[in-house]
Design a protein around this motif. Structure first.
Motif, PDB file in Angstrom:
ATOM      1  N   ALA A  68     -17.925 -62.233  15.334  1.00 50.87           N
ATOM      2  CA  ALA A  68     -16.924 -63.290  15.119  1.00 50.87           C
ATOM      3  C   ALA A  68     -17.037 -64.389  16.161  1.00 50.87           C
ATOM      4  O   ALA A  68     -16.789 -65.557  15.870  1.00 50.87           O
ATOM      5  N   ASN A  69     -17.376 -64.039  17.387  1.00 54.68           N
ATOM      6  CA  ASN A  69     -17.640 -65.054  18.409  1.00 54.68           C
ATOM      7  C   ASN A  69     -18.490 -64.460  19.527  1.00 54.68           C
ATOM      8  O   ASN A  69     -18.876 -63.280  19.477  1.00 54.68           O
ATOM      9  N   GLU A  70     -18.801 -65.260  20.535  1.00 57.27           N
ATOM     10  CA  GLU A  70     -19.725 -64.823  21.578  1.00 57.27           C
ATOM     11  C   GLU A  70     -19.121 -63.733  22.458  1.00 57.27           C
ATOM     12  O   GLU A  70     -19.831 -62.878  22.994  1.00 57.27           O
ATOM     13  N   LYS A  71     -17.792 -63.778  22.604  1.00 61.43           N
ATOM     14  CA  LYS A  71     -17.127 -62.757  23.430  1.00 61.43           C
ATOM     15  C   LYS A  71     -17.221 -61.398  22.756  1.00 61.43           C
ATOM     16  O   LYS A  71     -17.617 -60.414  23.389  1.00 61.43           O
ATOM     17  N   THR A  72     -16.908 -61.356  21.463  1.00 58.80           N
ATOM     18  CA  THR A  72     -16.974 -60.065  20.768  1.00 58.80           C
ATOM     19  C   THR A  72     -18.428 -59.582  20.717  1.00 58.80           C
ATOM     20  O   THR A  72     -18.693 -58.382  20.813  1.00 58.80           O
ATOM     21  N   VAL A  88     -27.916 -59.873  23.351  1.00 56.43           N
ATOM     22  CA  VAL A  88     -26.849 -60.692  22.800  1.00 56.43           C
ATOM     23  C   VAL A  88     -27.268 -62.149  22.979  1.00 56.43           C
ATOM     24  O   VAL A  88     -27.817 -62.516  24.015  1.00 56.43           O
ATOM     25  N   CYS A  89     -27.090 -62.965  21.925  1.00 58.52           N
ATOM     26  CA  CYS A  89     -27.643 -64.324  21.925  1.00 58.52           C
ATOM     27  C   CYS A  89     -26.562 -65.357  21.658  1.00 58.52           C
ATOM     28  O   CYS A  89     -25.695 -65.137  20.812  1.00 58.52           O
ATOM     29  N   MET A  90     -26.667 -66.469  22.345  1.00 58.65           N
ATOM     30  CA  MET A  90     -25.674 -67.532  22.155  1.00 58.65           C
ATOM     31  C   MET A  90     -26.228 -68.840  22.694  1.00 58.65           C
ATOM     32  O   MET A  90     -27.221 -68.860  23.407  1.00 58.65           O
ATOM     33  N   LYS A  91     -25.540 -69.940  22.340  1.00 52.61           N
ATOM     34  CA  LYS A  91     -25.873 -71.204  22.972  1.00 52.61           C
ATOM     35  C   LYS A  91     -25.091 -71.299  24.275  1.00 52.61           C
ATOM     36  O   LYS A  91     -24.191 -70.499  24.525  1.00 52.61           O
ATOM     37  N   HIS A  92     -25.441 -72.323  25.080  1.00 50.80           N
ATOM     38  CA  HIS A  92     -24.854 -72.417  26.423  1.00 50.80           C
ATOM     39  C   HIS A  92     -23.328 -72.421  26.418  1.00 50.80           C
ATOM     40  O   HIS A  92     -22.693 -71.698  27.173  1.00 50.80           O
ATOM     41  N   VAL A  93     -22.706 -73.227  25.527  1.00 52.70           N
ATOM     42  CA  VAL A  93     -21.240 -73.273  25.530  1.00 52.70           C
ATOM     43  C   VAL A  93     -20.635 -71.969  25.004  1.00 52.70           C
ATOM     44  O   VAL A  93     -19.473 -71.664  25.289  1.00 52.70           O
ATOM     45  N   GLY A  94     -21.430 -71.204  24.277  1.00 53.67           N
ATOM     46  CA  GLY A  94     -20.970 -69.887  23.844  1.00 53.67           C
ATOM     47  C   GLY A  94     -20.743 -68.967  25.031  1.00 53.67           C
ATOM     48  O   GLY A  94     -19.883 -68.077  24.992  1.00 53.67           O
ATOM     49  N   LEU A  95     -21.517 -69.180  26.099  1.00 54.78           N
ATOM     50  CA  LEU A  95     -21.351 -68.335  27.285  1.00 54.78           C
ATOM     51  C   LEU A  95     -19.995 -68.598  27.949  1.00 54.78           C
ATOM     52  O   LEU A  95     -19.447 -67.721  28.609  1.00 54.78           O
ATOM     53  N   ASN A  96     -19.448 -69.800  27.747  1.00 53.53           N
ATOM     54  CA  ASN A  96     -18.084 -70.050  28.238  1.00 53.53           C
ATOM     55  C   ASN A  96     -17.097 -69.131  27.530  1.00 53.53           C
ATOM     56  O   ASN A  96     -16.183 -68.596  28.144  1.00 53.53           O
ATOM     57  N   VAL A  97     -17.305 -68.976  26.221  1.00 56.18           N
ATOM     58  CA  VAL A  97     -16.421 -68.119  25.434  1.00 56.18           C
ATOM     59  C   VAL A  97     -16.575 -66.666  25.893  1.00 56.18           C
ATOM     60  O   VAL A  97     -15.613 -65.914  25.957  1.00 56.18           O
ATOM     61  N   ALA A  98     -17.802 -66.301  26.234  1.00 54.66           N
ATOM     62  CA  ALA A  98     -18.101 -64.919  26.621  1.00 54.66           C
ATOM     63  C   ALA A  98     -18.037 -64.720  28.132  1.00 54.66           C
ATOM     64  O   ALA A  98     -18.454 -63.678  28.638  1.00 54.66           O
ATOM     65  N   ASP A 123     -13.901 -78.112  21.907  1.00 49.48           N
ATOM     66  CA  ASP A 123     -14.533 -76.795  21.932  1.00 49.48           C
ATOM     67  C   ASP A 123     -14.021 -75.991  20.753  1.00 49.48           C
ATOM     68  O   ASP A 123     -13.034 -76.354  20.115  1.00 49.48           O
ATOM     69  N   MET A 124     -14.698 -74.890  20.463  1.00 45.99           N
ATOM     70  CA  MET A 124     -14.394 -74.077  19.283  1.00 45.99           C
ATOM     71  C   MET A 124     -12.917 -73.663  19.268  1.00 45.99           C
ATOM     72  O   MET A 124     -12.456 -72.968  20.185  1.00 45.99           O
ATOM     73  N   GLY A 125     -12.203 -74.077  18.240  1.00 47.27           N
ATOM     74  CA  GLY A 125     -10.809 -73.678  18.070  1.00 47.27           C
ATOM     75  C   GLY A 125      -9.798 -74.647  18.640  1.00 47.27           C
ATOM     76  O   GLY A 125      -8.600 -74.513  18.406  1.00 47.27           O
ATOM     77  N   SER A 126     -10.267 -75.640  19.387  1.00 48.15           N
ATOM     78  CA  SER A 126      -9.336 -76.509  20.113  1.00 48.15           C
ATOM     79  C   SER A 126      -8.534 -77.428  19.196  1.00 48.15           C
ATOM     80  O   SER A 126      -7.517 -77.990  19.622  1.00 48.15           O
ATOM     81  N   SER A 127      -8.954 -77.581  17.940  1.00 45.19           N
ATOM     82  CA  SER A 127      -8.189 -78.461  17.042  1.00 45.19           C
ATOM     83  C   SER A 127      -6.742 -77.979  16.916  1.00 45.19           C
ATOM     84  O   SER A 127      -5.808 -78.766  17.016  1.00 45.19           O
TER      85      SER A 127
END
Lengths: 540, 193
Positions: A56-60, A77-87, A400-404
């Motif tokens: 569902a997201n980079e943290k999970t 586990v793979c993600m883009k750079h801003v995904g690492l903020n989430v994780a 960022d993801m979800g900020s809307s």
């Protein structure tokens, strides 16, 4: 073994399979997505039934990978750079727990922001968490360093951060893989039952363990076959190249660099190696893609020692990705003369596809919002971010993801009316749901439009974790059923959608409108797959 | 042997199919190769490019330096001009002449063509028309590849072999259509270079 033509990201996928992973965990994000897609399409991965579903997201994703490591098996586990903020939370704490089965955290940075909202450098995260960082310089190394990275992780008892940038991620080259893949680890619980319990008393011990390991981490960098000095005759300058920077330098010196080079592909920086190199030369140039992390480390506060140049003194540009011409300029080399772009060439920004359902969402929203003026629409990360561009000009934020949802809520708290969030289905389940709960709990006066194309489209149409669940999630979070509306995102529904938006803007509280239509790209792929199946041909 | 190619087009036009065939041919000839692609946001109708570098010596950079490309191969006329800074003094531009007009401020097509005709070495080809003549407009990218073959130092048989491998799973008819497209493009370029 025969050479395979692989993207850097695919080389990482192949390296992970050959390194004996039992699972890949990821949320799609350019330029990291194809690591997971490669594993999903790989025969051996399928026959071994390696875990390869999207998270569902980079943290999970990172937490699941850590769980697999806890159980003794290898995971990536793979993600883009801003995904690492989430994780970032599990990331920092995985450094504390250490690992049981080998764990690689692969992060793709995007300098020049080809498809991102910033160009943060993940090597800082590696330093922050105090874990080893691998930064391959080419596709073959991306393969090798991933494959052997699991051994490194298990030898040192730590997760390893694998950092690449866009050009390596999305450039193809011949890669020679090994003959056979490592066997998967057996299920095996950690020998220390307290290892993964970060209660303060235990966590203090784990932190001390992490601090004690730093010596080994540096020694392994020193001994890494991927790090080292490449001799050069002219010692007036020494060049430190991190990751793919080496390629851009050698492009300028195809017959070998006249200056000695220190090639860095594994961190923490080996102080032994850097000191040895510094003795050889009169001054240093640091070439690194991303932030000047090595340069900052070597330059020091008072500028003692030999001169160090790079991004901080303007020898190299501070922002954007590197290329051979930038390096040529920094070294005062003669570049080839070149033509200019004729002035008539117009910019061609990306746009929503023809027939995209988001188009219908924005046309209706724009019509309603013309009554209220600009500044009321909070957008998010996905294809629909393109709604902020002409012809729609619909959307005033993209952060960022979800900020809307949460930014609309905060603005509504401040008194802005109306406050409207536009978010996609996959982004909603990635990071929008929790914000929705905040809004519901406070009866925030916002309208949330969930543009549901039943797909994670900007990254290539991966399955969306939200599929078939959005209404029930909204209901479960406490939104009243009478304020949850699903409508086909179609031209024929334009008037209906316009009046629905007007109606729900008038409602004092949280309302949800879900304009829904399958992504046109995904639909086209689905139809062509079906045709292939029907024609009896094998589908790759 | 060294051939640096900028492949240009608009997201969705499928320039990577050209790169895939050339990549296969390069591998068969034991050439070194690097090919940087555009993924992500620009794929949605934006300007896209791929840097394809072939050589008998190791290729270092994934990007082509300015003024070093031997060839700009563009499936859209205005896009061929966007990458002129990469073109070497002796380089060729091979471009399709059918504009892809998904922006409001697309310049007058005559002016775009005038710019192309001012170049010292170019091939301007109506790939769609040729593809239609062959019987399938979807083969226009292979027409474009064919038009570029006179300027790429790889045996034609290897490129044909690449097409067989890539299109083989779509059936013999698709293979022969694409081979015909390749030859038609090549003949046009040889006659109009």
């Amino acid at each position: 073994m025969t050479k395979k033509l692989l993207l850097g990201v695919e080389a990482i996928g192949q390296g992970a399979i050959d390194g004996g992973i039992s699972g890949v965990y990821a949320y799609p994000g350019t330029p990291s997505t194809e690591i997971t897609e490669y594993i999903q399409g790989n025969k051996l991965a399928v026959s071994r039934n390696i875990h390869r579903e999207w998270s569902a997201n980079e943290k999970t994703a990172l937490e699941s990978a850590l769980g697999m490591s806890y159980a003794g098996k290898r995971a990536i586990v793979c993600m883009k750079h801003v995904g690492l903020n989430v994780a970032a939370d599990p990331f920092m704490n995985a450094a504390m727990t250490g690992i049981n089965g080998g764990l690689i955290i692969a992060v793709a940075d995007d300098p020049s922001m080809h498809s991102s909202q910033n160009e943060q450098d993940s090597r800082y995260y590696g330093k922050f968490a105090m874990i080893p960082v691998l930064e391959p310089s080419n596709q073959q190394e991306a393969y090798e360093m991933t494959r052997t990275g699991f051994d490194l992780s298990e030898k040192l008892g730590t997760p390893v951060l694998l950092r690449i940038t866009t050009r390596l991620a999305h450039s193809r080259a011949g890669v020679i893989p090994v003959h056979s893949a490592t066997v998967e680890n057996n299920l095996k619980l950690p020998s220390d039952p307290l290892q993964f319990i970060l209660l303060p008393a235990f966590a203090r011990k784990r932190y001390q363990t992490l601090l004690d390991k730093q010596v080994d981490f540096e020694r392994f960098s020193d001994e890494s076959p991927f790090n080292g000095i490449i001799e050069g005759a002219d010692h007036s300058l020494g060049i430190i190249c991190c990751g793919i920077a080496l390629n851009y330098l050698l492009e300028n010196f195809p017959d070998g660099s006249p200056y000695p080079i220190l090639k860095i592909t594994q961190y923490p920086l080996s102080s032994k190696m850097v000191k040895k190199f510094e003795k050889l030369v009169d001054k240093l140039l640091i070439i690194e893609e991303g932030y000047p992390i090595v340069e900052e480390q070597l330059k020091g506060f008072f500028d003692y020692g030999k001169p160090v140049s790079g991004k901080l003194d303007g020898t190299l540009p501070r922002s954007g990705e590197l290329n051979p011409d930038i390096i040529a300029k920094a070294l005062h080399l003669k570049s080839a003369s070149c033509n200019a772009i004729p002035p008539l060439v117009a910019n061609r920004p990306p746009a929503l596809c023809k027939g995209c359902g988001h188009n219908d969402l924005f046309l209706a929203l724009d019509e309603v919002m013309s009554d209220y003026g600009d500044g009321h629409v909070f957008s998010d990360i996905g294809c629909y971010t393109l709604g902020v561009l002409p012809p729609y000009h619909s959307g005033n934020t993209c952060v960022d993801m979800g900020s809307s949802i949460t930014m609309a809520k905060g603005a509504a708290d401040a008194g802005l009316f109306p406050a409207i969030a536009v978010i996609g289905d996959s982004t909603f389940t990635h990071s929008g749901m929790t914000g929705l709960l905040d809004a519901v709990n406070e009866k925030s006066n916002i309208l949330i439009m969930i543009g549901d194309n039943e797909s994670t489209s900007m990254t290539g149409g991966q399955d969306s974790a939200a599929f078939g669940r959005i209404e029930s999630i909204c209901k479960g979070a406490g939104v009243g059923s009478e304020h949850i509306h699903v409508i086909g995102a179609l031209p024929k529904n334009h008037e209906k959608l316009v009046s629905l938006i007007r109606h729900e803007i008038d409602y004092q509280g949280v309302s949800i409108i879900i304009p829904r239509r399958e992504c046109v790209q995904k639909a086209a792929r689905r139809i062509s797959e079906r045709k292939k199946e029907n024609s009896g041909l094998n589908v790759l | 042997m060294k051939c640096d190619i900028v492949l240009a087009g608009v997201g969705g036009q499928g320039i990577l199919s050209i790169a895939t065939v050339l990549g296969f041919a390069a591998l068969e000839n034991n050439l070194y190769l690097k090919q940087a692609e555009t993924h992500g946001m620009s794929q949605r109708g934006g300007a896209v490019q791929s840097y394809l570098r072939l050589s008998d010596r190791p290729v270092y950079s994934d990007l082509i330096p300015f003024g070093k490309a031997d060839l700009i191969l563009s499936v859209e006329p205005m896009e061929s001009l966007r990458y002129l800074p990469y073109l070497s003094a002796e380089g060729y531009v091979v471009t399709n002449i059918t504009p892809f007009m998904n922006i409001l401020n697309y310049p007058e097509i005559e002016l775009v063509m005038d710019e192309i005709k001012r170049l010292p070495r170019f091939v301007a080809i109506d790939a769609e028309a040729i593809a239609k003549e062959i019987g399938n407009s979807k083969t226009s990218n292979m027409v474009m590849l064919g038009a570029a073959t006179p300027f790429i130092d790889i045996a034609l048989q290897s490129i044909e072999h690449g097409i067989r491998e890539i299109f083989g799973r779509k059936g013999e008819e698709m293979v022969s259509l694409n081979l015909r497209a390749l030859h038609a493009g090549r003949e046009f370029a040889l006659a109009n270079r």
